[in-house]
Design an enzyme around this catalytic site. Structure first.
Site, PDB file in Angstrom:
ATOM      1  CG  HIS A   1     -22.161 105.405   2.586  1.00 42.35           C
ATOM      2  ND1 HIS A   1     -22.543 104.673   1.484  1.00 42.35           N
ATOM      3  CD2 HIS A   1     -21.777 104.499   3.527  1.00 42.35           C
ATOM      4  CE1 HIS A   1     -22.405 103.374   1.751  1.00 42.35           C
ATOM      5  NE2 HIS A   1     -21.937 103.239   2.983  1.00 42.35           N
TER       6      HIS A   1
ATOM      7  CB  SER B   1     -18.365  92.461   2.650  1.00 43.83           C
ATOM      8  OG  SER B   1     -19.247  92.792   1.597  1.00 43.83           O
TER       9      SER B   1
ATOM     10  N   GLY C   1     -21.800  95.694   0.657  1.00 38.70           N
ATOM     11  CA  GLY C   1     -23.005  94.875   0.515  1.00 38.70           C
ATOM     12  C   GLY C   1     -22.856  93.704  -0.435  1.00 38.70           C
TER      13      GLY C   1
ATOM     14  CG  ASN D   1     -24.499 103.111   7.333  1.00 38.11           C
ATOM     15  OD1 ASN D   1     -25.613 103.568   7.588  1.00 38.11           O
ATOM     16  ND2 ASN D   1     -23.897 103.290   6.163  1.00 38.11           N
TER      17      ASN D   1
ATOM     18  CD  GLU E   1     -17.909 102.236   3.952  1.00 38.21           C
ATOM     19  OE1 GLU E   1     -18.194 101.397   4.804  1.00 38.21           O
ATOM     20  OE2 GLU E   1     -18.765 102.913   3.359  1.00 38.21           O
TER      21      GLU E   1
HETATM   22  P1  PGA Z   1     -21.756  96.424   4.272  1.00 46.42           P
HETATM   23  O1  PGA Z   1     -21.882  98.014   4.210  1.00 46.42           O
HETATM   24  O2  PGA Z   1     -21.112  96.069   5.580  1.00 46.42           O
HETATM   25  O3  PGA Z   1     -23.174  95.928   4.171  1.00 46.42           O
HETATM   26  O4  PGA Z   1     -20.917  96.005   3.112  1.00 46.42           O
HETATM   27  C1  PGA Z   1     -20.849  98.838   4.675  1.00 46.42           C
HETATM   28  C2  PGA Z   1     -21.188 100.276   4.428  1.00 46.42           C
HETATM   29  O5  PGA Z   1     -21.775 100.588   3.386  1.00 46.42           O
HETATM   30  O6  PGA Z   1     -20.897 101.161   5.254  1.00 46.42           O
END
Ligand code: PGA
Length: 221
Positions: free
Chosen positions: A93, A181, A148, A6, A142
């Protein structure tokens, strides 16, 4: 197994093309892996063109879809049109739930539009308490704290939650992915868990060499 990248709203059209050009030629087709790249709307066509022309083993996904059909809905991107470009669509999301107040009802409508259009919806959920609309086959667990943040859930807990999501939604057979992450260092541990059928990757998919390292780790599954 699903590996879904993504790219969110992180890249320009040119940067998206550069990234696909850096990653695509290094990929070999793995029958067990469905690799999906989700660029932002304005980059979808260019990225898809690169994938098609070069025969990269990549599916294209959208990050969102209009809850409405084709019609007078200024600024929306409808399923019928998206279907000409994508195979998959992320829906619900947590960044959309938080920043755009997306409700469970709106998410259900988006799932319906995706299904009507022949696009596979991948619905993001925060746990077993998040409703999963009918006719969804793939969800991504998630947890918000992990997105993030560099602070992923543990593979063991993600596996427990994935099992719980399946138990809570027995009316449909679900594949559950983990997102939050994920990196080349931790991906293997998530993929080894019994109830986890893939990963959704944000930040780590924006860097060609890290993205390729991640894909390398999947070669063994
Ligand atoms: P990330 O995002 O891998 O940067 O934590 C995952 C997501 O939001 O789908």
């Amino acid at each position: 197994m699903w590996i879904i990248a993504n790219w969110k709203s992180n890249l320009t059209v040119r940067e998206s093309v550069e990234l696909i050009e850096a990653v695509g030629p290094k990929l070999t087709k793995n029958e067990n892996v469905q690799l999906v790249v989700c660029p932002s709307f304005e980059a979808l066509t260019e990225v898809r063109k690169q994938v098609q022309v070069n025969g990269f083993p990549i599916l294209i996904g959208a990050q969102d879809i209009s809850p409405f059909p084709k019609g007078a809905y200024t600024g929306e991107v409808n399923g019928e049109s998206l279907k000409e470009i994508v195979d998959v669509c992320l829906i619900g999301h947590s960044e959309r739930r938080q920043n755009f107040n997306e409700s469970d009802n709106e998410i259900r409508d988006k799932v319906e539009r995706a299904n009507e259009s022949g696009i596979t919806p991948v619905v993001c959920v925060q746990g077993a308490e998040t409703p999963v609309p009918d006719l969804v086959k793939v969800v991504a667990y998630e947890p918000v704290f992990a997105i993030g943040s560099g602070n992923p859930d543990t593979p063991e807990n993600a596996n427990k939650v994935a099992a719980l999501i399946k138990q809570t939604n027995t009316h449909q057979e679900l594949e559950v992915l983990y997102g939050g992450s994920v990196t080349s260092e931790n991906i293997k541990a998530f993929l080894e868990e019994e109830n986890i059928s893939g990963v959704l990757i944000g930040g780590a998919s924006l860097n060609a060499s890290e993205f390729l390292k991640i894909l390398d780790k999947c070669a063994f599954f």
